[in-house]
Motif scaffolding. Structure first.
Motif, short mmCIF file in Angstrom:
data_model
loop_
_atom_site.label_atom_id
_atom_site.label_comp_id
_atom_site.label_asym_id
_atom_site.label_seq_id
_atom_site.Cartn_x
_atom_site.Cartn_y
_atom_site.Cartn_z
N GLY A 217 41.98 0.16 -3.55
CA GLY A 217 43.11 0.61 -4.16
C GLY A 217 43.56 0.35 -5.39
N ILE A 218 43.55 -1.03 -5.59
CA ILE A 218 43.76 -1.74 -6.97
C ILE A 218 42.87 -1.24 -7.96
N LYS A 219 41.54 -1.08 -7.77
CA LYS A 219 40.72 -0.59 -8.87
C LYS A 219 40.65 0.92 -9.25
N GLY A 220 41.32 1.61 -8.09
CA GLY A 220 41.54 3.17 -8.54
C GLY A 220 42.51 3.61 -8.92
N ILE A 221 43.64 2.68 -9.38
CA ILE A 221 44.99 3.18 -9.71
C ILE A 221 45.10 2.59 -11.39
N PRO A 222 45.26 3.25 -12.62
CA PRO A 222 45.43 2.49 -13.80
C PRO A 222 46.94 1.97 -13.64
N HIS A 223 46.97 0.77 -14.25
CA HIS A 223 48.29 0.11 -14.14
C HIS A 223 49.23 0.65 -14.91
N ALA A 224 49.08 1.39 -15.97
CA ALA A 224 49.99 2.18 -16.84
C ALA A 224 50.75 3.23 -15.90
N ALA A 225 50.11 3.70 -14.88
CA ALA A 225 50.76 4.91 -13.79
C ALA A 225 51.72 4.05 -13.24
N ILE A 226 51.85 2.72 -12.87
CA ILE A 226 52.87 2.13 -11.92
C ILE A 226 54.15 2.33 -12.52
N ARG A 227 54.85 2.69 -11.64
CA ARG A 227 56.28 2.90 -11.79
C ARG A 227 57.42 2.16 -10.90
N LYS A 239 48.28 11.79 -8.16
CA LYS A 239 46.83 11.85 -8.86
C LYS A 239 45.77 10.95 -8.20
N PHE A 240 46.30 9.81 -7.50
CA PHE A 240 45.27 9.01 -6.91
C PHE A 240 45.73 8.89 -5.47
N PRO A 241 45.62 9.91 -4.39
CA PRO A 241 46.13 9.69 -3.22
C PRO A 241 45.53 8.81 -2.45
N LEU A 242 44.01 8.61 -2.41
CA LEU A 242 43.38 7.82 -1.67
C LEU A 242 43.55 6.41 -1.92
N SER A 243 43.66 5.88 -3.26
CA SER A 243 43.78 4.71 -3.92
C SER A 243 45.18 4.27 -3.34
N PHE A 244 46.07 5.39 -3.42
CA PHE A 244 47.40 4.96 -3.13
C PHE A 244 47.83 4.64 -1.69
N LEU A 245 47.15 5.51 -0.89
CA LEU A 245 47.51 4.99 0.39
C LEU A 245 46.64 3.59 0.79
#
Length: 387
Positions: A217-227, A239-245
């Motif tokens: 999960g942490i490698k699959g989500i760009p940090h700039a996308a985190i709000r 955009k990143f459903p599997l990583s988010f889950l």
């Protein structure tokens, strides 16, 4: 393995009494991109002492945003804000940029020589060059990377030139003669077997099986996308459903300290080795490191064609690239040897700063951002104003 810079869940500075635009806003106006790319290519011979020569620097006492401190977080924040067209001023009380990641020089007599005293590209044989920043980096040389600092370099269109290497060596009490092997999980197991025995290998495999699932999960989500608001459903969940889950599944574990005993590790060589890696990453032992950081690091052992990175010219080039991302923009500048005495608050909002020596006041239309530690940041705010 990941750089010290990559150990933090965010690289943005601490926002004090202000709101920062969402990550979606951090992109240069389309009309600026070609100019930036053509006229501000990375020059690794440019020392941090020369980055203030931009004719766009301003002495105005009112800007859009003020950033206190020129550490990696502060400069990252400032460069991203500058890329959106805002006028940004960075205030650094030290005579060198970089905060905990600064570099410095000393002559043969043991006297400190400020980098501002050196000419751009000058090489002197009578000086010793020291680096106070991290020394272990990865995920910075490739274009597609989970490293958040790499994302910032790409957004501001400035970065160092990278040197890569694929061998890792160390001198340890158990290996006083030292060793050197290619990077990767298979070779790491050879080291564990030779110096720690089969129990070290078994403990390592147990640890990897516990931590690797978290890394997806942490490698699959760009940090700039985190709000920090419901917009995260648009920038991350859709955009990143599997990583988010995956992140939701392990979220409770991420912020816990990395407890080697609780994880069942008994081999002393492996525990000492993990302590060493944690120290190289962020200057703390493993049991004071977040589990999410260690999960990230362990996963890097298994990365295909893994290499380590190093900025050509030294760690100061990390800072130099971020600083260029600020000073190349019109109306943006950095002031060294400029200490802040107070954050000016009006009607519950930070609107500027007062400088320590001169008493000069600088207004901020949108935000005051502190890259200082929490203790000093609170000291900047007048007593009775804290909320």
């Amino acid at each position: 393995m990941n750089s010290q810079l990559n150990c933090l869940s965010r690289v943005f500075a601490l926002a004090v009494l202000c709101s920062i635009p969402s990550a979606l806003a951090f992109s240069p106006p389309a009309s600026q991109i070609s100019t930036i790319a053509s006229s501000h290519r990375c020059n690794t011979n440019t020392r941090t002492s020369s980055i203030f020569s931009s004719t766009w620097s301003t002495a105005t006492d009112e800007v859009d945003c003020i950033v206190i401190g020129s550490g990696i977080g502060g400069l990252s924040c400032a460069a991203l804000l500058a890329a959106t067209g805002r006028k940004v001023k960075v205030l650094e009380k030290h005579y060198e940029l970089g905060g905990c990641a600064h570099e410095f020089y000393m002559d043969m007599e043991g006297r400190t020589v400020p980098s501002s005293a050196l000419k751009s590209g000058e090489k002197r044989n009578d000086l010793f060059h020291f680096e106070a920043g991290p020394s272990l980096y990865s995920g910075l040389s490739q274009d597609r990377s989970p490293n958040p600092l790499k994302h910032i370099y790409q957004m501001i269109e400035e970065e160092p030139e990278w040197i890569t290497y694929d061998e890792w060596g160390a001198f340890l009490p158990e290996a006083p003669e030292g060793y050197q092997l290619s990077i990767g999980a298979e070779n790491f197991e050879k080291i564990l077997l030779q110096y720690g025995g089969q129990s070290a290998v078994d403990d390592w495999n147990m640890l990897a099986s516990s931590l690797r699932p978290m890394a997806g999960g942490i490698k699959g989500i760009p940090h700039a996308a985190i709000r920090g608001d419901l917009g995260i459903l648009l920038t991350v969940a859709l955009k990143f459903p599997l990583s988010f889950l995956n992140v939701l599944k392990y979220a409770a574990e991420f912020s816990k300290p990395f407890d080697l005993d609780k994880l069942g590790l008994k081999n002393e060589f492996l525990k000492n080795y993990l302590d060493m890696l944690a120290f190289l990453l962020q200057g703390l032992p493993a049991d004071q490191t977040l589990t999410v950081v260690m999960a990230y690091m362990v996963e890097d052992f298994f990365r295909e064609n893994a290499v380590m990175d190093f900025p050509k010219g030294g760690s100061g080039e990390l800072i130099g690239a971020l600083a260029r991302g600020v000073t190349k923009r019109k109306g943006c500048d950095i002031e060294l040897s400029t200490a802040v005495e107070e954050i000016i608050v009006e009607n519950g909002r930070a609107v500027g700063v007062k400088l320590a020596k001169s008493g000069r006041k600088i207004r901020a239309k949108e935000a005051v951002i502190s890259n200082a530690d929490l203790y000093n940041t609170y000291k900047f705010v007048p007593e009775g104003i804290h909320q």
